[in-house]
Design a protein around this motif. Structure first.
Motif, short mmCIF file in Angstrom:
data_model
loop_
_atom_site.label_atom_id
_atom_site.label_comp_id
_atom_site.label_asym_id
_atom_site.label_seq_id
_atom_site.Cartn_x
_atom_site.Cartn_y
_atom_site.Cartn_z
N ASP A 151 65.81 2.89 139.46
CA ASP A 151 64.57 2.98 140.23
C ASP A 151 64.11 1.60 140.67
N TYR A 152 64.11 1.36 141.98
CA TYR A 152 63.60 0.12 142.55
C TYR A 152 62.29 0.35 143.29
N THR A 153 61.71 1.54 143.19
CA THR A 153 60.48 1.83 143.90
C THR A 153 59.28 1.23 143.18
N TRP A 154 58.16 1.19 143.86
CA TRP A 154 56.94 0.66 143.25
C TRP A 154 55.74 1.38 143.83
N SER A 155 54.67 1.43 143.08
CA SER A 155 53.35 1.95 143.46
C SER A 155 53.34 3.44 143.83
N ARG A 156 54.39 4.16 143.52
CA ARG A 156 54.39 5.60 143.76
C ARG A 156 53.80 6.31 142.54
N ALA A 157 53.14 7.43 142.76
CA ALA A 157 52.64 8.23 141.63
C ALA A 157 53.85 8.85 140.95
N GLY A 192 70.75 4.25 143.68
CA GLY A 192 69.68 3.27 143.65
C GLY A 192 68.55 3.71 144.56
N ALA A 193 67.36 3.93 144.01
CA ALA A 193 66.22 4.43 144.78
C ALA A 193 65.34 3.25 145.20
N THR A 194 65.23 3.02 146.51
CA THR A 194 64.44 1.91 147.03
C THR A 194 63.15 2.43 147.65
N GLN A 195 62.23 1.52 147.95
CA GLN A 195 60.89 1.89 148.37
C GLN A 195 60.84 2.45 149.79
N GLY A 196 61.56 1.83 150.72
CA GLY A 196 61.46 2.26 152.11
C GLY A 196 60.07 1.96 152.67
N PRO A 197 59.78 2.39 153.90
CA PRO A 197 60.70 3.13 154.76
C PRO A 197 61.73 2.27 155.48
N ARG A 198 61.61 0.94 155.40
CA ARG A 198 62.63 0.10 156.05
C ARG A 198 63.94 0.23 155.29
N GLY A 220 69.24 5.20 148.36
CA GLY A 220 68.38 6.15 149.04
C GLY A 220 66.93 5.82 148.74
N MET A 221 66.02 6.61 149.30
CA MET A 221 64.59 6.29 149.17
C MET A 221 63.78 7.39 148.50
#
Length: 247
Positions: free
Chosen positions: A107-113, A159-165, A184-185
């Protein structure tokens, strides 16, 4: 009543072959889902379907209400979730238009619930995420791909990235060093939330393009993505046709 749901990603806002029974609007404690839940028959089996990005593909990955989507599915009795997702291929095996059934995620995402366990809790709750995807559901999806002779990859790290870019070449290089095969995102927090709700969850990833710096072309074009998704989603339909009798 069914206990099987499909979450459609980019390229799968409508489920080909689904004989619609009715659509159900569900309000959740976490806000509105991406759209109504569609109930219908797919290859002889009753299922529920929800498009992750909305019926018109208007919700970007970082604004999907993952908590509402999964809560709504559990609320109507769903216990098994097949998630379809468009991804980029990092390793040479993950070539465009190929299907992959990942077995791990970073998980590379951030600030998601990203959790249901917050607010006024009676106790702190942790869930085991050693194996992020349900083993039995993954096995059934792999068996279905084998039956349809799709030439899929039977494992891999998403690998889950934040996106949308899309990602930079250096970011993909880092993800490769981390052991990612796909990028993916939408993989997280969806997989983690499904685990918190004790839903059996697995992903069928469709490689839509080479990740940044991994293909023969210097840039990624939406025309290329569209062509590969068309081919890949045709294989998803074949996988689902073989999968329904196995569930």
């Amino acid at each position: 009543m069914t206990n099987v749901a499909i979450i459609g990603g980019t390229g799968l806002t409508r489920l080909s072959g689904l004989e619609i029974i009715h659509r159900e609007v569900i309000h959740t404690p976490y806000g509105e889902p991406s759209g109504p839940v569609t109930h219908g028959h797919l290859f002889g089996r009753e299922i529920a379907f929800i498009p992750r990005h909305g019926p018109g593909h208007t919700i970007p990955p970082h604004q999907v209400n993952y908590r509402a989507n999964l809560w709504a599915l559990q609320h109507i009795g769903i216990t098994r979730v097949i998630a379809v997702a468009a991804v980029g291929g990092i390793t040479p095996e993950m070539k465009p238009a190929r299907l992959a059934i990942p077995d791990q995620i970073i998980d590379y995402t951030w600030s998601r619930a990203h959790t249901y366990f917050e607010g006024s809790l009676s106790q702190v709750t942790h869930v085991d995420f050693t194996e992020p995807y349900d083993r039995a559901l993954r096995s059934a999806m792999i068996a279905a791909c084998d039956s349809a002779k799709l030439g899929q990859m039977n494992n891999g790290t998403y690998g889950a990235t934040q996106g949308p870019r899309l990602e930079s070449r250096a970011e993909i290089d880092r993800m490769s060093r981390d052991g990612c095969d796909l990028v993916g995102m939408t993989g997280m927090p969806e997989a983690g939330l499904a685990r918190e709700l004790e839903l059996a969850y697995a992903t069928c990833a469709v490689v839509a393009n080479w990740a940044a710096g991994r293909g023969p072309d210097a840039t990624i074009t939406m025309e290329e993505v569209g062509r590969n998704l068309d081919a890949g989603m045709s294989d998803v339909a074949r996988m689902l046709e073989a999968l329904m009798p196995l569930l």
